[in-house]
Design a protein around this motif. Sequence first.
Motif, PDB file in Angstrom:
ATOM      1  N   UNK A 173       0.866  -1.175   0.000  1.00  0.00           N
ATOM      2  CA  UNK A 173       0.000   0.000   0.000  1.00  0.00           C
ATOM      3  C   UNK A 173       0.906   1.229   0.000  1.00  0.00           C
ATOM      4  N   UNK A 174       1.329   1.638  -1.188  1.00  0.00           N
ATOM      5  CA  UNK A 174       2.348   2.680  -1.316  1.00  0.00           C
ATOM      6  C   UNK A 174       1.916   3.998  -0.692  1.00  0.00           C
ATOM      7  N   UNK A 175       0.639   4.332  -0.780  1.00  0.00           N
ATOM      8  CA  UNK A 175       0.172   5.580  -0.184  1.00  0.00           C
ATOM      9  C   UNK A 175       0.269   5.532   1.340  1.00  0.00           C
ATOM     10  N   UNK A 176       0.184   4.351   1.930  1.00  0.00           N
ATOM     11  CA  UNK A 176       0.290   4.213   3.382  1.00  0.00           C
ATOM     12  C   UNK A 176       1.741   4.105   3.845  1.00  0.00           C
ATOM     13  N   UNK A 177       2.685   4.047   2.922  1.00  0.00           N
ATOM     14  CA  UNK A 177       4.087   3.891   3.305  1.00  0.00           C
ATOM     15  C   UNK A 177       4.593   5.088   4.106  1.00  0.00           C
ATOM     16  N   UNK A 178       4.118   6.280   3.797  1.00  0.00           N
ATOM     17  CA  UNK A 178       4.494   7.440   4.592  1.00  0.00           C
ATOM     18  C   UNK A 178       4.033   7.286   6.035  1.00  0.00           C
ATOM     19  N   UNK A 179       2.804   6.817   6.206  1.00  0.00           N
ATOM     20  CA  UNK A 179       2.303   6.543   7.551  1.00  0.00           C
ATOM     21  C   UNK A 179       3.105   5.415   8.202  1.00  0.00           C
ATOM     22  N   UNK A 180       3.434   4.398   7.417  1.00  0.00           N
ATOM     23  CA  UNK A 180       4.205   3.268   7.951  1.00  0.00           C
ATOM     24  C   UNK A 180       5.561   3.738   8.459  1.00  0.00           C
ATOM     25  N   UNK A 181       6.193   4.653   7.741  1.00  0.00           N
ATOM     26  CA  UNK A 181       7.462   5.218   8.203  1.00  0.00           C
ATOM     27  C   UNK A 181       7.256   5.918   9.541  1.00  0.00           C
ATOM     28  N   UNK A 182       6.180   6.685   9.648  1.00  0.00           N
ATOM     29  CA  UNK A 182       5.862   7.366  10.912  1.00  0.00           C
ATOM     30  C   UNK A 182       5.596   6.376  12.030  1.00  0.00           C
ATOM     31  N   UNK A 183       4.822   5.325  11.741  1.00  0.00           N
ATOM     32  CA  UNK A 183       4.520   4.318  12.767  1.00  0.00           C
ATOM     33  C   UNK A 183       5.798   3.644  13.256  1.00  0.00           C
ATOM     34  N   UNK A 184       6.676   3.315  12.318  1.00  0.00           N
ATOM     35  CA  UNK A 184       7.916   2.638  12.704  1.00  0.00           C
ATOM     36  C   UNK A 184       8.849   3.574  13.468  1.00  0.00           C
ATOM     37  N   UNK A 185       8.883   4.835  13.086  1.00  0.00           N
ATOM     38  CA  UNK A 185       9.682   5.791  13.855  1.00  0.00           C
ATOM     39  C   UNK A 185       9.143   5.919  15.284  1.00  0.00           C
ATOM     40  N   UNK A 186       7.812   5.899  15.436  1.00  0.00           N
ATOM     41  CA  UNK A 186       7.214   5.926  16.777  1.00  0.00           C
ATOM     42  C   UNK A 186       7.563   4.649  17.539  1.00  0.00           C
ATOM     43  N   UNK A 187       7.485   3.506  16.852  1.00  0.00           N
ATOM     44  CA  UNK A 187       7.803   2.228  17.491  1.00  0.00           C
ATOM     45  C   UNK A 187       9.243   2.235  17.991  1.00  0.00           C
ATOM     46  N   UNK A 188      10.139   2.785  17.194  1.00  0.00           N
ATOM     47  CA  UNK A 188      11.558   2.856  17.577  1.00  0.00           C
ATOM     48  C   UNK A 188      11.755   3.847  18.719  1.00  0.00           C
ATOM     49  N   UNK A 189      11.016   4.954  18.711  1.00  0.00           N
ATOM     50  CA  UNK A 189      11.122   5.924  19.814  1.00  0.00           C
ATOM     51  C   UNK A 189      10.683   5.271  21.125  1.00  0.00           C
ATOM     52  N   UNK A 190       9.667   4.409  21.061  1.00  0.00           N
ATOM     53  CA  UNK A 190       9.181   3.714  22.261  1.00  0.00           C
ATOM     54  C   UNK A 190      10.105   2.576  22.688  1.00  0.00           C
ATOM     55  N   UNK A 191      10.799   2.000  21.715  1.00  0.00           N
ATOM     56  CA  UNK A 191      11.705   0.880  22.006  1.00  0.00           C
ATOM     57  C   UNK A 191      12.902   0.918  21.081  1.00  0.00           C
ATOM     58  N   UNK A 192      13.901   1.714  21.405  1.00  0.00           N
ATOM     59  CA  UNK A 192      15.052   1.891  20.513  1.00  0.00           C
ATOM     60  C   UNK A 192      15.812   0.600  20.194  1.00  0.00           C
ATOM     61  N   UNK A 193      15.670  -0.415  21.045  1.00  0.00           N
ATOM     62  CA  UNK A 193      16.372  -1.681  20.816  1.00  0.00           C
ATOM     63  C   UNK A 193      15.520  -2.696  20.052  1.00  0.00           C
ATOM     64  N   UNK A 194      14.405  -2.281  19.505  1.00  0.00           N
ATOM     65  CA  UNK A 194      13.486  -3.145  18.769  1.00  0.00           C
ATOM     66  C   UNK A 194      14.052  -3.356  17.359  1.00  0.00           C
ATOM     67  N   UNK A 195      14.917  -4.354  17.215  1.00  0.00           N
ATOM     68  CA  UNK A 195      15.634  -4.597  15.960  1.00  0.00           C
ATOM     69  C   UNK A 195      14.688  -4.821  14.785  1.00  0.00           C
ATOM     70  N   UNK A 196      13.600  -5.557  15.009  1.00  0.00           N
ATOM     71  CA  UNK A 196      12.653  -5.814  13.916  1.00  0.00           C
ATOM     72  C   UNK A 196      12.021  -4.517  13.386  1.00  0.00           C
ATOM     73  N   UNK A 197      11.788  -3.563  14.259  1.00  0.00           N
ATOM     74  CA  UNK A 197      11.223  -2.281  13.809  1.00  0.00           C
ATOM     75  C   UNK A 197      12.227  -1.535  12.941  1.00  0.00           C
ATOM     76  N   UNK A 198      13.495  -1.560  13.343  1.00  0.00           N
ATOM     77  CA  UNK A 198      14.536  -0.928  12.512  1.00  0.00           C
ATOM     78  C   UNK A 198      14.616  -1.626  11.147  1.00  0.00           C
TER      79      UNK A 198
END
Length: 182
Positions: free
Chosen positions: A37-62
């Motif tokens: 879903x290419x249009x949702x990829x911008x949101x996905x980038x935001x979601x993953x950046x939030x996931x990493x902010x909440x858990x910086x050691x979350x390797x799968x999110x990176x």
Amino acid sequence: QVVLEGDQKTRLVPVATTNTQSYTLYLKATDALNKRDYEAMGEAIGWLNQAIALGPDFARAHAQLAMVNVIGQVQYGASLSEAEKQARIAIALDPKLPDPYNALAFLARKQRRFVDARATADRALELAPDDASANLYDGQLLIDTGYTPQGIARLDRALVIDPMLPNALHLRALQYLFACDT
């Protein structure tokens, strides 16, 4: 009451993160990625950046952020340099995780660095031969570099592992269509 002892206590799946909100964001992004879903990829980038902010050691999110940046489109915020950076962070956090190697292989393929793509795809498969995504991305690489029968076998393997993997189904269907045209 059931009490697990010995080998039965061993986890079947390693804990990726203990932060449920981070994991939920990761799953939302994974859904967008799997659906391409290419249009949702911008949101996905935001979601993953939030996931990493909440858990910086979350390797799968990176690693997933790396893949979203490789597969996504620039107009939705994707960046190939960010993809490589996130993949390298994921490898540093968990060198046994195949996902960042999948992202690096896809990145190298996209940049037409096929020798590097082959090496990183091989590493992902070495780490996780029964990972559906590793088999999918390797199959795609094999087909794109002229090894169609081997690539089809890899796609078939991905579908044995996960019969509902959307992109493996799509690519396998394309191979059936191409076979009918000849």
